[in-house]
Design an enzyme around this catalytic site. Sequence first.
Site, PDB file in Angstrom:
ATOM      1  N   CYS A   2       0.870  -1.170   0.000  1.00 14.06           N
ATOM      2  CA  CYS A   2       0.000   0.000   0.000  1.00 14.06           C
ATOM      3  C   CYS A   2       0.905   1.217   0.000  1.00 14.06           C
ATOM      4  O   CYS A   2       1.523   1.547   1.014  1.00 14.06           O
ATOM      5  CB  CYS A   2      -0.909   0.000   1.234  1.00 14.06           C
ATOM      6  SG  CYS A   2      -1.999   1.425   1.352  1.00 14.06           S
ATOM      7  N   GLU A 109      -3.192   0.702  -6.641  1.00 19.29           N
ATOM      8  CA  GLU A 109      -2.129  -0.190  -7.094  1.00 19.29           C
ATOM      9  C   GLU A 109      -1.889   0.075  -8.574  1.00 19.29           C
ATOM     10  O   GLU A 109      -2.776   0.584  -9.275  1.00 19.29           O
ATOM     11  CB  GLU A 109      -2.492  -1.658  -6.887  1.00 19.29           C
ATOM     12  CG  GLU A 109      -2.368  -2.141  -5.454  1.00 19.29           C
ATOM     13  CD  GLU A 109      -0.938  -2.196  -4.948  1.00 19.29           C
ATOM     14  OE1 GLU A 109      -0.018  -1.841  -5.714  1.00 19.29           O
ATOM     15  OE2 GLU A 109      -0.733  -2.593  -3.785  1.00 19.29           O
TER      16      GLU A 109
END
Length: 249
Positions: A2, A109
């Site tokens: 993350c 992402e």
Amino acid sequence: MCGRYVMARAVGDLLAEFDAQLEEDVQLPPSWNVAPTDDVPIVLERLIDDKAVRQLHVARWGLVPSWAKDPSVGAKMINARSESVLEKPAFRKAVKSRRCAVPADGYYEWKQGTGKVKQPYYVHPGSERGLVFAGLYEWWKDPSKADGDPARWMLSTSILTADTPPPGAESTVFGKLTGLHDRVPLPMDRATMASWLDPQIDDAAFLVDLVRAHVKDVAADWHVDSVGREVGNVRNNSPELIRPVEALF
């Protein structure tokens, strides 16, 4: 993994959602492009007069261990691998007594294409509810500042991660997540979060296993949307960043 996420809820909404208190007034604007070293909200519990009190604080994203010589090391510690968090010097003390929850609306992402082309994706819950990730926090004392200076103490945080759950017949989202990255930030439901935050539980190994065991249930309704490449520039920060677009590939 993350490395960028969204946290656009107002402080007042977070206080109501987590039934938390403020130790001091905070100003935290919404962000659709949270990046390492940014200030972010965290929720933690402290024992005050033998009673657990839940509080909302603002922390720098990227944990700075108490023994660090300067805060720059935190930029490399935005995530903590749940498999090794009990042993790593930077995290092993925090996981025992300084656990927190990190609210988010979703996270980004990138998928690698041909050459240098990357397609960003926004991962978020299917409902209006937000996410809450398992996190750790730490206090770092700046030796260059005077004892009475409130800025001498820096609060920082890290988000726990785990292997991306393998895809199964019950949901297609895990196949999409696996195609993006082999790691995911560890989400929590409210019951798991209550245990994770409880300062009176000192069995860190049990708590890490508890959070890891529920990741697939919590993430089952996540959606994965392709979004514009503007999110790659940290200077861009607006609701348009999470608007779905046609993928480049």
